[in-house]
Motif scaffolding. Sequence first.
Motif, PDB file in Angstrom:
ATOM      1  N   SER A  85       0.865  -1.185   0.000  1.00 29.22           N
ATOM      2  CA  SER A  85       0.000   0.000   0.000  1.00 29.22           C
ATOM      3  C   SER A  85       0.894   1.224   0.000  1.00 29.22           C
ATOM      4  CB  SER A  85      -0.968  -0.014   1.177  1.00 29.22           C
ATOM      5  OG  SER A  85      -0.286  -0.170   2.388  1.00 29.22           O
ATOM      6  N   ASN A  86       1.051   1.729  -1.181  1.00 28.91           N
ATOM      7  CA  ASN A  86       1.959   2.847  -1.407  1.00 28.91           C
ATOM      8  C   ASN A  86       1.171   3.907  -2.172  1.00 28.91           C
ATOM      9  OD1 ASN A  86       3.882   4.367  -3.218  1.00 28.91           O
ATOM     10  ND2 ASN A  86       5.368   3.254  -1.975  1.00 28.91           N
ATOM     11  N   THR A  87       0.967   5.001  -1.512  1.00 32.86           N
ATOM     12  CA  THR A  87       0.092   6.025  -2.081  1.00 32.86           C
ATOM     13  C   THR A  87       0.576   6.516  -3.442  1.00 32.86           C
ATOM     14  OG1 THR A  87      -0.279   6.735   0.181  1.00 32.86           O
ATOM     15  CG2 THR A  87      -1.125   8.144  -1.540  1.00 32.86           C
ATOM     16  N   LYS A  88       1.876   6.732  -3.536  1.00 27.42           N
ATOM     17  CA  LYS A  88       2.413   7.220  -4.810  1.00 27.42           C
ATOM     18  C   LYS A  88       2.149   6.225  -5.933  1.00 27.42           C
ATOM     19  CE  LYS A  88       6.236  10.340  -3.649  1.00 27.42           C
ATOM     20  NZ  LYS A  88       7.698  10.482  -3.617  1.00 27.42           N
ATOM     21  N   LEU A  89       2.435   4.982  -5.629  1.00 25.63           N
ATOM     22  CA  LEU A  89       2.230   3.938  -6.634  1.00 25.63           C
ATOM     23  C   LEU A  89       0.771   3.872  -7.062  1.00 25.63           C
ATOM     24  CD1 LEU A  89       3.317   1.452  -8.218  1.00 25.63           C
ATOM     25  CD2 LEU A  89       2.719   0.067  -6.227  1.00 25.63           C
ATOM     26  N   SER A  90      -0.112   3.855  -6.084  1.00 24.30           N
ATOM     27  CA  SER A  90      -1.523   3.696  -6.445  1.00 24.30           C
ATOM     28  C   SER A  90      -2.038   4.930  -7.174  1.00 24.30           C
ATOM     29  CB  SER A  90      -2.361   3.382  -5.211  1.00 24.30           C
ATOM     30  OG  SER A  90      -2.268   4.407  -4.261  1.00 24.30           O
ATOM     31  N   LYS A  91      -1.551   6.099  -6.791  1.00 21.57           N
ATOM     32  CA  LYS A  91      -1.946   7.303  -7.527  1.00 21.57           C
ATOM     33  C   LYS A  91      -1.440   7.234  -8.957  1.00 21.57           C
ATOM     34  CE  LYS A  91      -2.742  11.080  -4.303  1.00 21.57           C
ATOM     35  NZ  LYS A  91      -2.092  12.149  -3.539  1.00 21.57           N
ATOM     36  N   TYR A  92      -0.178   6.851  -9.074  1.00 23.68           N
ATOM     37  CA  TYR A  92       0.428   6.780 -10.407  1.00 23.68           C
ATOM     38  C   TYR A  92      -0.371   5.848 -11.308  1.00 23.68           C
ATOM     39  CZ  TYR A  92       3.938   6.189 -14.054  1.00 23.68           C
ATOM     40  OH  TYR A  92       4.587   6.163 -15.265  1.00 23.68           O
ATOM     41  N   LEU A  93      -0.699   4.683 -10.776  1.00 23.80           N
ATOM     42  CA  LEU A  93      -1.384   3.693 -11.615  1.00 23.80           C
ATOM     43  C   LEU A  93      -2.843   4.060 -11.856  1.00 23.80           C
ATOM     44  CD1 LEU A  93       0.216   0.412 -10.286  1.00 23.80           C
ATOM     45  CD2 LEU A  93       0.686   1.601 -12.431  1.00 23.80           C
ATOM     46  N   SER A  94      -3.493   4.600 -10.848  1.00 24.86           N
ATOM     47  CA  SER A  94      -4.895   4.974 -11.033  1.00 24.86           C
ATOM     48  C   SER A  94      -5.042   6.070 -12.073  1.00 24.86           C
ATOM     49  CB  SER A  94      -5.495   5.440  -9.709  1.00 24.86           C
ATOM     50  OG  SER A  94      -5.482   4.380  -8.781  1.00 24.86           O
ATOM     51  N   ASN A  95      -4.029   6.897 -12.167  1.00 19.08           N
ATOM     52  CA  ASN A  95      -4.091   7.996 -13.135  1.00 19.08           C
ATOM     53  C   ASN A  95      -3.455   7.656 -14.473  1.00 19.08           C
ATOM     54  OD1 ASN A  95      -5.415   9.852 -11.456  1.00 19.08           O
ATOM     55  ND2 ASN A  95      -3.493  10.242 -10.378  1.00 19.08           N
ATOM     56  N   PHE A  96      -2.906   6.473 -14.551  1.00 25.24           N
ATOM     57  CA  PHE A  96      -2.219   6.115 -15.784  1.00 25.24           C
ATOM     58  C   PHE A  96      -3.188   6.104 -16.960  1.00 25.24           C
ATOM     59  CE2 PHE A  96      -0.912   3.024 -18.975  1.00 25.24           C
ATOM     60  CZ  PHE A  96       0.342   3.517 -19.291  1.00 25.24           C
ATOM     61  N   ALA A  97      -2.764   6.721 -18.034  1.00 16.75           N
ATOM     62  CA  ALA A  97      -3.546   6.692 -19.269  1.00 16.75           C
ATOM     63  C   ALA A  97      -2.644   6.204 -20.386  1.00 16.75           C
ATOM     64  CB  ALA A  97      -4.071   8.080 -19.589  1.00 16.75           C
ATOM     65  N   ASP A  98      -3.166   5.338 -21.209  1.00 12.75           N
ATOM     66  CA  ASP A  98      -2.328   4.777 -22.272  1.00 12.75           C
ATOM     67  C   ASP A  98      -2.139   5.769 -23.420  1.00 12.75           C
ATOM     68  OD1 ASP A  98      -4.547   4.803 -23.867  1.00 12.75           O
ATOM     69  OD2 ASP A  98      -4.974   2.672 -23.637  1.00 12.75           O
ATOM     70  N   GLU A  99      -1.468   5.325 -24.458  1.00  9.65           N
ATOM     71  CA  GLU A  99      -1.157   6.195 -25.602  1.00  9.65           C
ATOM     72  C   GLU A  99      -2.406   6.907 -26.132  1.00  9.65           C
ATOM     73  OE1 GLU A  99       1.244   3.464 -25.409  1.00  9.65           O
ATOM     74  OE2 GLU A  99       2.427   5.203 -24.814  1.00  9.65           O
ATOM     75  N   ALA A 100      -3.499   6.187 -26.143  1.00 12.21           N
ATOM     76  CA  ALA A 100      -4.724   6.754 -26.705  1.00 12.21           C
ATOM     77  C   ALA A 100      -5.478   7.590 -25.670  1.00 12.21           C
ATOM     78  CB  ALA A 100      -5.616   5.639 -27.223  1.00 12.21           C
ATOM     79  N   GLY A 101      -4.874   7.739 -24.487  1.00 12.01           N
ATOM     80  CA  GLY A 101      -5.501   8.565 -23.466  1.00 12.01           C
ATOM     81  C   GLY A 101      -6.538   7.831 -22.632  1.00 12.01           C
ATOM     82  N   MET A 102      -6.583   6.541 -22.851  1.00 17.40           N
ATOM     83  CA  MET A 102      -7.583   5.774 -22.123  1.00 17.40           C
ATOM     84  C   MET A 102      -7.160   5.512 -20.674  1.00 17.40           C
ATOM     85  SD  MET A 102      -9.445   2.240 -22.874  1.00 17.40           S
ATOM     86  CE  MET A 102     -10.189   1.348 -21.508  1.00 17.40           C
ATOM     87  N   LYS A 103      -8.101   5.742 -19.756  1.00 15.04           N
ATOM     88  CA  LYS A 103      -7.859   5.421 -18.343  1.00 15.04           C
ATOM     89  C   LYS A 103      -8.585   4.127 -17.989  1.00 15.04           C
ATOM     90  CE  LYS A 103      -6.774   9.801 -16.127  1.00 15.04           C
ATOM     91  NZ  LYS A 103      -7.069  10.652 -14.966  1.00 15.04           N
ATOM     92  N   TYR A 104      -8.140   3.540 -16.917  1.00 13.10           N
ATOM     93  CA  TYR A 104      -8.689   2.238 -16.543  1.00 13.10           C
ATOM     94  C   TYR A 104      -9.370   2.311 -15.186  1.00 13.10           C
ATOM     95  CZ  TYR A 104      -5.923   0.893 -20.487  1.00 13.10           C
ATOM     96  OH  TYR A 104      -5.426   0.811 -21.753  1.00 13.10           O
ATOM     97  N   SER A 105     -10.348   1.460 -15.007  1.00 10.20           N
ATOM     98  CA  SER A 105     -11.125   1.534 -13.775  1.00 10.20           C
ATOM     99  C   SER A 105     -10.566   0.604 -12.697  1.00 10.20           C
ATOM    100  CB  SER A 105     -12.574   1.160 -14.073  1.00 10.20           C
ATOM    101  OG  SER A 105     -12.622  -0.136 -14.636  1.00 10.20           O
ATOM    102  N   LYS A 106      -9.596  -0.200 -13.084  1.00  8.48           N
ATOM    103  CA  LYS A 106      -9.140  -1.238 -12.162  1.00  8.48           C
ATOM    104  C   LYS A 106      -7.759  -1.707 -12.595  1.00  8.48           C
ATOM    105  CE  LYS A 106     -11.204  -5.488 -11.167  1.00  8.48           C
ATOM    106  NZ  LYS A 106     -12.312  -6.418 -11.482  1.00  8.48           N
ATOM    107  N   TYR A 107      -6.953  -2.137 -11.652  1.00  7.46           N
ATOM    108  CA  TYR A 107      -5.694  -2.776 -12.042  1.00  7.46           C
ATOM    109  C   TYR A 107      -5.261  -3.759 -10.987  1.00  7.46           C
ATOM    110  CZ  TYR A 107      -3.268   0.341  -8.791  1.00  7.46           C
ATOM    111  OH  TYR A 107      -2.858   1.007  -7.662  1.00  7.46           O
ATOM    112  N   ASN A 108      -4.405  -4.647 -11.401  1.00  2.00           N
ATOM    113  CA  ASN A 108      -3.771  -5.571 -10.459  1.00  2.00           C
ATOM    114  C   ASN A 108      -2.304  -5.709 -10.858  1.00  2.00           C
ATOM    115  OD1 ASN A 108      -3.622  -7.656  -8.372  1.00  2.00           O
ATOM    116  ND2 ASN A 108      -3.324  -9.055 -10.085  1.00  2.00           N
ATOM    117  N   LEU A 109      -1.441  -5.518  -9.869  1.00  2.00           N
ATOM    118  CA  LEU A 109      -0.008  -5.526 -10.118  1.00  2.00           C
ATOM    119  C   LEU A 109       0.663  -6.543  -9.216  1.00  2.00           C
ATOM    120  CD1 LEU A 109       2.703  -4.347 -11.148  1.00  2.00           C
ATOM    121  CD2 LEU A 109       2.403  -2.478  -9.504  1.00  2.00           C
TER     122      LEU A 109
END
Lengths: 132, 132
Positions: free
Chosen positions: B96-120
Amino acid sequence: MQKQHNLSKNQKIIFDLIDKSSEPLKAYSILFNVQKKGINAPLQVYRALDKLVEIGKIHKIESRNAFIACQNSSCQISKATAFSICESCEKVSEISNTKLSKYLSNFADEAGMKYSKYNLEFFGLCKKCKSK
Amino acid sequence: MQKQHNLSKNQKIIFDLIDKSSEPLKAYSILFNVQKKGINAPLQVYRALDKLVEIGKIHKIESRNAFIACQNSSCQISKATAFSICESCEKVSEISNTKLSKYLSNFADEAGMKYSKYNLEFFGLCKKCKSK
DNA sequence: TTGTAAATGTTATATTATTACATAGTGTTA
DNA sequence: TAACACTATGTAATAATATAACATTTACAA
């Protein structure tokens, strides 16, 4: 320079099938598709899959128990994989984003520990499915 | 405020078992452990697991087909999970790392698409195993 | 008290993956 | 080339993981 891997007969058959596919393939669906080529048993498929994963020619989508060909021309990132998965149509794409992979490869946890490998799966709706 | 989920009988039995465990538990190992409590069939286990995952009380470690209790007191991050996995002793910890989770939650791919969920899932050697 | 959603119970079966054992090919090097 | 190690193959059996289908019960709000 990357090590050259000469695929064996079964490995080649199975890699070609996965590589041509537009979607991730499951082991038994692969099996059914290659039976006409003389691959008869699950183990033959799994052995080829294991090897192909090991050398980075394909990746396993863990949440789907399915396999896709590496989209990265160099196939050197099998230790650092990221995918986007559409929860509606199940389309899967490999994400190759330098910033993301740098960020994750350099990530160290609270105790300062770094990791040698990661796999990241993003979920959401792809463009097509979103606009439906 | 988080929604309160009153666990049902089976859900509670299975959650308690997972919560007490120091390692991820697999579905059939859970089944064997709860048979004395009257849970006899795989489906009863899987149904409880599905529900517990859905409400964020547990997480599935996809690469291991195993389940661990959410380490996050709030249990609100079931849509944004990250784990470290020791490839030697198989110890798994939730990151549980705030920076990591913020980074990933805000990640948008090349096409600008954001995701509603991730698992790392990160892999490496834990401290203990490294020093061996 | 009735309707409805969630949960349970049970049997059978589908799907995913590995163990164990025997044989064959490939490449190195003595 | 013979000996060796290593990788790959073939086959049968089985283990491990997960879901389908159907019947019933419980929780609880309207």
